[in-house]
Design a protein around this motif. Sequence first.
Motif: not given
Length: 96
Positions: A23-40
């Motif tokens: 997510c840090a590499i591809d911060i504009r990828n909305r799906t990956l952003y939501h998955i990362t938020l879910f991990t937190f």
Amino acid sequence: VNGLQARTFGVWTLLASVIRCLCAIDIRNRTLYHITLFTFFLALAHFLSEVFIYHTAALTIGVMAPLMVASFSIMGMLIGLQYLEVEALSQNKKKN
């Protein structure tokens, strides 16, 4: 903690860190952003449940640190999510 639990927690931690790095590499990828938020959210729920529901952990610095990291990361990512949505809307306007 037995060996299986330790390895499972280790793999879960490794998976979460890989997702967060991607997510840090591809911060504009909305799906990956939501998955990362879910991990937190998962991490926060896990540590809070261990402290307040199962009583298997005490509120020591070792537990407070991940709670603070997860909380601050959730707040930061929710703020960042607003900018991600605004950017997506502006890109849609440019295409039309």
